[in-house]
Structure formats: structure tokens, C-alpha cells
Write a protein that holds these residues in place. Structure first.
Motif, PDB file in Angstrom:
ATOM      1  N   HIS A 347      53.282  18.571 -13.332  1.00 19.86           N
ATOM      2  CA  HIS A 347      53.912  17.794 -14.399  1.00 19.86           C
ATOM      3  C   HIS A 347      55.429  17.930 -14.326  1.00 19.86           C
ATOM      4  O   HIS A 347      56.162  16.941 -14.345  1.00 19.86           O
ATOM      5  CB  HIS A 347      53.404  18.281 -15.771  1.00 19.86           C
ATOM      6  CG  HIS A 347      54.076  17.610 -16.917  1.00 19.86           C
ATOM      7  ND1 HIS A 347      53.625  16.437 -17.475  1.00 19.86           N
ATOM      8  CD2 HIS A 347      55.199  17.929 -17.605  1.00 19.86           C
ATOM      9  CE1 HIS A 347      54.432  16.071 -18.456  1.00 19.86           C
ATOM     10  NE2 HIS A 347      55.385  16.957 -18.560  1.00 19.86           N
ATOM     11  N   HIS A 351      58.895  15.216 -13.277  1.00 17.75           N
ATOM     12  CA  HIS A 351      60.215  14.977 -13.882  1.00 17.75           C
ATOM     13  C   HIS A 351      61.296  15.058 -12.804  1.00 17.75           C
ATOM     14  O   HIS A 351      62.201  14.221 -12.764  1.00 17.75           O
ATOM     15  CB  HIS A 351      60.512  16.026 -14.953  1.00 17.75           C
ATOM     16  CG  HIS A 351      59.756  15.843 -16.233  1.00 17.75           C
ATOM     17  ND1 HIS A 351      59.718  14.665 -16.928  1.00 17.75           N
ATOM     18  CD2 HIS A 351      59.011  16.719 -16.945  1.00 17.75           C
ATOM     19  CE1 HIS A 351      58.985  14.809 -18.020  1.00 17.75           C
ATOM     20  NE2 HIS A 351      58.540  16.057 -18.051  1.00 17.75           N
ATOM     21  N   GLU A 375      56.897  11.264 -18.909  1.00 18.25           N
ATOM     22  CA  GLU A 375      55.828  12.269 -18.999  1.00 18.25           C
ATOM     23  C   GLU A 375      54.633  11.906 -18.139  1.00 18.25           C
ATOM     24  O   GLU A 375      53.878  12.780 -17.718  1.00 18.25           O
ATOM     25  CB  GLU A 375      55.398  12.433 -20.468  1.00 18.25           C
ATOM     26  CG  GLU A 375      56.500  12.892 -21.398  1.00 18.25           C
ATOM     27  CD  GLU A 375      57.197  14.152 -20.935  1.00 18.25           C
ATOM     28  OE1 GLU A 375      58.385  14.322 -21.228  1.00 18.25           O
ATOM     29  OE2 GLU A 375      56.550  14.978 -20.252  1.00 18.25           O
ATOM     30  N   TYR A 487      53.808  11.928 -25.347  1.00 21.50           N
ATOM     31  CA  TYR A 487      52.667  12.517 -24.653  1.00 21.50           C
ATOM     32  C   TYR A 487      51.387  11.741 -24.949  1.00 21.50           C
ATOM     33  O   TYR A 487      50.516  11.641 -24.102  1.00 21.50           O
ATOM     34  CB  TYR A 487      52.506  13.991 -25.053  1.00 21.50           C
ATOM     35  CG  TYR A 487      53.709  14.835 -24.725  1.00 21.50           C
ATOM     36  CD1 TYR A 487      54.540  15.324 -25.733  1.00 21.50           C
ATOM     37  CD2 TYR A 487      54.049  15.125 -23.410  1.00 21.50           C
ATOM     38  CE1 TYR A 487      55.657  16.100 -25.431  1.00 21.50           C
ATOM     39  CE2 TYR A 487      55.162  15.893 -23.096  1.00 21.50           C
ATOM     40  CZ  TYR A 487      55.963  16.376 -24.111  1.00 21.50           C
ATOM     41  OH  TYR A 487      57.072  17.122 -23.817  1.00 21.50           O
TER      42      TYR A 487
HETATM   43 ZN   LIG Z   1      57.210  16.660 -19.510  1.00 22.26          ZN
END
Ligand SMILES: [Zn+2]
Ligand SMILES: O=C(CCC(O)(O)[C@H](Cc1ccccc1)NC(=O)c1ccccc1)N[C@@H](Cc1ccccc1)C(=O)O
Length: 591
Positions: A347, A351, A375, A487
Motif C-alpha cells: 500500500h 503512494h 489510496e 479509504y
Molecule cells: Zn495510504
């Protein structure tokens, strides 16, 4: 006022270089603080924050002077309008300094909080309390950790939070929004955001209700009728996570076919002597296998990949950083050798990949197409990385074949992470938007939080709560003032991306068996999205990638279709009701 487009172009051109310098100095000062929490570093961070805000105010206020109605170039219009939103920098210096002190107090209180055993050591959230919440099966011990964390954090943050709300709204109004919730929602460039959210939530509700009923039954079998009410909400401390936001850590209790337990990847990682650096290299290998950009050498030198052993106080909540200076990108994470942390690293590396892909754009466009796109990038890669096929190919599983029962076990594991997260990721900002717009006043913060936790998640507090408590403050994003609905949207988007990338990679068959590893076609599709940064509305970017411009739960539902059938069947067999008619944990009788 300035009118003509030529001056606007010069104005925007002139902005670039100074912006990179000011933002670089601000990021360095902030990084120094969160990786070494000291008075001196805090003071320096405050100083750089003020300088950055003065810079933003100078350019933001002048950007408002241009009348862009007759401008030809859409880019100039888009960049000027983005430049006008300067968030908290719009506050008068005095308010800004007070606001920064409040923010830093809340975030640092969260990051340095510890829970002390009666006699003996004090333990922090990461890794200790999170480890207890994930692995303990002793209801009393779970309750102890759950309650003491909230005493240590939520109660300290509550008095400050009220002032934070006022100053946030003041900042929002200076930017032309009615409250901070409106400013946050505006980032999605959609005037149907709230109804889209509601629609997506309703589409996913059958999945959640069936999972909730099934997990409640599993917990009933394990902890007994004293603890679990089959017609009521689930006590919030039993779900394997401090906030009950994802339930993957209680797969052992909820396993559909206990005779065929999945291999414990964490154990395999430990047996193979995995170290944090190797975990980041593993993610880097996956990403470069797609033809995407490798983590640069500076990343490996300057990141904080583990909790420092020298006693320094750090902020452990994982995050990815860009420094507006060439390839200087970093991750800060207190990595533990577990499968959960390996997936979290994918994850974070998502980014980083976004940063690397859009770094040649104007500073104004160096962000995700929407916060949800930010995200979703890392999470979509995680969907492939957590597939049986991938873990097998990477030597993290040894069992070649997965029969249909083992496949249900696998899908349930993914469901415990992703489906359980639906209502939590939805309600956090429903709560905050209501706090910002005044619907939820400070006298009822905690009871309204638990009303939402009951209504959307079907959870209840395992012990009596009062307005002395501030349970939302026990979740990082609230004291850190980081929006959360990103999210929820990312949850839907990552499956939409996954389906598009899997199709592009030539995958045939069920979506949950897809692994895009090594697919340059999928990598190019993803890279082309990331290169755009926020230069185009996310609806256009989504259309280019998936062929449709609206966010849709269709892919999410099709990924879990096999599991929904199994869950519905199982719940009918057990005669379980969906939902929670009762409204409390009925602990009153117990205590
Ligand atoms: Zn994140
Ligand atoms: O908080 C995170 C991961 C941290 C982050 O990568 O999203 C981080 C949060 C953050 C931290 C400090 C300041 C701002 C945001 N976001 C980033 O590092 C980030 C955000 C936008 C652009 C670039 C980096 N995940 C959420 C939700 C989640 C996501 C994925 C799996 C499980 C759970 C959570 O743990 O509750």
C-alpha cells in the motif's frame, strides 16, 4: 485585478521553483519531527509551517484576482483554481499558530501514548497493543487493551478536539466553504458525492450483513452466549483489531473449513528470516515486474523502515513522503515481520509509485486524481500480491493446489479484511462531517460515535462509555486530521482497477485468482493513470482506464460472488438473522 491569460501563465510559471523550495524545507522539517519527536524539531517544524503558509497565502490570494471566464487554456484555469485552495494557510497568523499547536498536540499524544501495566512496563500501540488485539483470545485481556488505549488517548484528545473543530471551520470559511467537511468533500470534484457514497454503501450492504451474521455465529461458538448475543451487535474488542475496522486476524475463529487451515504466511516469513528491508524489496520487485519505476537509491537510504532502536520517540503510523526534490521519496513505517505488514508495505509503495510517476508535472498537479485514487494504487497491487497464486510463486506458500473448500477459506480471509472495512471506512467521515456542520455538538460526541458504530457496523462498546471518553480520538486519522472517506472509495475503486488490470493482463477466470505480476500491459495501464496526477478530473481518468467514468461496486461484488453464496447458505443453515435487533452488548446484566 489581472485579466489576461498571458500574465496568468507567467504567474503560474513563476510559482513552480519557489514552491519546490518552500515545500521541500517544510517536508524536511516535518519529517525530522515525526522521526524524532523533540521540542527543538517541533519548533523548527512550526517555523517552516508558518513560512509555507505565508507562501501559499501570497500565491493563493493572487490567484483569486484572475478572471478566468474567457481564458482559452483549460489547464491555466484548472491550475489557478487549485492554487486558490490553501486550506489552513488562510488563517490569520495567530489562529494558524494556535491551530498548528492543537494539531501537533493531538497527533503527538496519539503517537507517544502508552498503556502501563499495574507494576512494570508501559506498552505502546505499535507493535504491542496491536499484537494483543490481533492474537489474544482472552476476552478479559482484549478488554483491558481496548479500554486502556482509549483512556490513554481518547480522553486526552477530547478537550483539544473541540477547539480543533472551531478553527478548522474558520479555515474552511476563509477558503469559501461552509465548514471543513465541505472543503474535504470538494476534493472529489463531484456534486453527487454523498449520494454516490450512499448508493455504494447500499449496494455492498448484503455482503456485510451476511459476513457480520456469520462472524457473530463464529464468535458465539468460541466465546459463548455470555459474551455474544446472536440477535445483537458484536462487542468491539473481539474482532482482532483495535478499532474493529478489519477482522482478518480472527480468521482462525471464523474459518469455514477448519480441517483445511491455510498455511500461516507470517510463520513462513519468520522461518525464512525475512527482515523489513526484504519486505520492501519484495514490493519493489512486484512493482518493477509491471514495468513501473523502481524505488530510487535515496529511498533506501533516507526511509525509516523500522521503529528506531535508539529510544527515539517516533510517529509509527505508516506514511509515504515526497520532498519535491528529484527522486527524494521516503516511507516511514515501524515494520514488523508479518503478512499484514507486508501487504501494508505494498500500500505504501503504491503512494511512492504515484510520486515517481507524476514528478514531472507542475507542483500543483502533484497529487492523486482524487484522494481515493491515491489510496487505491497500492491496494490494487495488494489484491494480486495476496492471491494464492502469487504467494505460491514467491515461495510464501508451499501447497500447490487449492481445492474448493480451501478456496472458500481463502476468500473468507480476504473478506474479513475488505468487507468488514466497508462500514468503518464509511462512518468515520460521516461522523466528522456531522461534527463540522454542527449536527453533532461537543456534548454528544461519544454517544453519536457509538450510534454510528451500531447503525453501520453492528458493533457495541464492551464496557459503558461516557462523554468523558472520546473513542473516535483513539483512531489515528482523527487526531491527525486525515480524512477517511478516501479509504471507503478506494475499497470500491481498487476492485474496479483490479478487474481492468486483470482483463488487460489477459487473465481469464474468477477475479480472486488473478495475479497481474509480470504483466507489462497492466503496468502500462496503471502507469498512464499515475502520470496524470491531478491534471484531469478523476472521472475522465477512470474512463480512460476502465471504460466507464462512474465509480461502481460491480467489480467488488463479482470478486466476492462465490463467497456470498456460501455465506448466505451457511447463515440459512444456522438460522441466523441478518442485522442486529438489540442495541447493546447487554453487559449491564454481566457487570
Ligand atoms: Zn495510504
Ligand atoms: O492509514 C492507513 C495507511 C496510511 C496512509 O498510507 O494512508 C497514509 C495516512 C497519512 C498519514 C499521515 C499524513 C497523511 C496521511 N497516507 C499517506 O502516506 C499518503 C496519503 C496521500 C498521498 C501520499 C501518501 N491506512 C488506513 C486504511 C487502510 C488502508 C489499507 C489497508 C487497511 C487499512 C488505516 O490504517 O486505517
Amino acid at each position: 485585478a489581472f485579466y489576461n491569460e498571458t500574465q496568468a501563465k507567467l504567474f503560474l510559471k513563476f510559482y513552480e521553483q519557489p514552491a519546490r523550495i518552500v515545500f521541500n524545507e517544510f517536508m524536511e522539517a516535518t519529517w525530522n519531527y515525526v522521526t524524532n519527536i523533540t521540542k527543538r524539531n517541533r519548533k523548527n517544524m512550526f517555523q517552516k509551517e508558518v513560512e509555507k503558509s505565508q507562501f501559499m497565502l501570497y500565491f493563493g490570494s493572487r490567484a483569486r484576482l484572475f478572471k478566468t471566464d474567457h481564458f482559452q487554456n483549460p489547464d491555466v484555469k484548472r491550475m489557478l483554481s487549485k492554487l486558490q485552495n490553501i486550506d489552513k494557510s488562510a488563517l490569520p497568523t495567530e489562529d494558524l499558530q494556535k491551530y498548528n499547536r492543537l494539531l501537533t498536540y493531538m497527533e503527538t499524544t496519539y503517537s507517544t501514548a502508552e498503556v502501563c501495566l499495574d507494576e512494570g512496563p508501559c506498552i505502546p500501540l505499535e507493535p504491542d497493543l496491536e499484537e494483543i488485539m490481533a492474537t489474544s483470545r482472552d476476552e478479559k485481556e482484549l478488554l483491558w487493551a481496548w479500554q486502556r488505549w482509549r483512556d490513554a488517548v481518547g480522553r486526552q484528545i477530547r478537550p483539544v478536539f473541540e477547539h480543533y473543530v472551531q478553527l478548522s471551520n474558520k479555515a474552511a470559511q476563509y477558503n469559501g466553504y461552509k465548514d471543513m467537511g465541505a472543503l474535504w468533500r470538494a476534493k472529489y470534484e463531484s456534486n453527487t458525492l454523498e449520494e454516490d457514497l450512499k448508493r455504494l454503501f447500499d449496494e455492498l450492504q448484503p455482503l456485510y450483513l451476511n459476513l457480520h451474521a456469520y462472524v457473530r455465529r463464529s464468535l458465539f461458538r468460541y466465546y459463548g452466549p455470555e459474551v455474544i448475543n446472536l440477535r445483537g451487535p458484536i462487542p468491539a474488542h473481539l474482532l482482532g483489531n483495535m478499532w474493529a475496522q478489519s477482522w482478518d486476524n480472527i480468521l482462525d475463529i471464523a474459518l469455514p473449513y477448519p480441517k483445511k487451515p491455510p498455511e500461516d504466511v507470517t510463520k513462513i516469513m519468520k522461518n525464512q528470516h525475512w527482515k523489513p528491508e526484504k519486505m520492501f524489496q519484495e514490493a519493489n520487485i512486484f512493482i518493477t515486474s509491471l514495468g513501473l519505476l523502481p524505488a530510487p537509491s535515496e529511498f533506501w537510504v533516507k526511509s525509516m523502515l523500522e521503529k528506531p532502536a535508539d529510544g527515539r520517540e517516533v510517529e509509527c503510523h505508516a506514511s509515504a513522503w515526497k520532498f519535491y526534490r528529484g527522486n527524494d521519496v521516503r516511507i516511514k513505517k515501524c515494520t514488523e515481520v508479518t503478512i499484514e505488514d507486508l501487504l501494508s508495505i505494498f500500500h505504501q509503495m503504491g503512494h511512492i509509485q504515484y510520486y515517481l510517476q507524476f514528478q514531472n508535472l507542475s507542483v500543483i498537479y502533484q497529487e492523486g486524481a482524487s484522494p481515493a485514487f491515491e489510496e487505491a494504487v497500492g491496494s490494487v497491487i495488494t489484491l494480486s500480491a495476496s492471491s494464492h497464486k502469487h504467494l505460491l510463486s514467491r515461495g510464501l506458500l508451499s501447497q500447490q493446489h487449492q481445492d474448493s473448500e480451501e478456496e472458500v477459506n481463502f476468500l473468507l480471509g480476504i473478506a474479513l479484511e475488505k468487507i468488514a472495512f466497508i462500514p468503518f471506512s464509511y462512518l468515520v467521515d460521516v461522523f466528522r462531517w456531522k461534527v463540522f456542520d454542527g449536527t453533532i455538538t461537543k456534548s454528544i460526541y461519544n454517544q453519536e460515535w457509538w450510534n454510528l458504530r451500531l447503525k453501520y457496523q453492528g458493533l457495541c462498546p464492551p464496557v459503558t462509555r461516557s462523554e468523558e471518553d472520546f473513542d473516535p480520538g483513539a483512531k489515528f486519522h482523527i487526531p491527525a486530521s486525515v480524512p477517511y472517506v478516501r479509504y471507503f472509495l478506494s475499497l470500491v475503486l481498487q476492485f474496479q482497477f483490479h478487474e481492468a488490470l486483470c482483463r488487460a493482463s489477459g487473465h481469464a477466470g474468477p477475479l480472486h485468482r488473478c495475479d497481474i505480476y509480470n504483466s507489462k500491459v497492466a503496468g502500462k495501464m496503471l502507469g498512464d493513470v499515475l502520470k496524470l496526477g491531478s491534471s484531469r478530473p478523476w472521472q475522465e481518468v477512470l474512463k480512460e482506464m476502465t471504460g466507464q467514468s462512474n465509480i461502481s461496486a460491480k467489480s467488488f461484488l463479482s470478486y466476492f460472488k462465490p463467497l456470498l453464496h456460501w455465506l448466505v447458505n451457511e447463515n440459512v443453515k444456522q438460522g441466523d438473522i441478518l442485522g442486529w435487533l438489540d442495541y447493546s452488548c447487554s453487559f449491564e446484566e454481566k457487570s
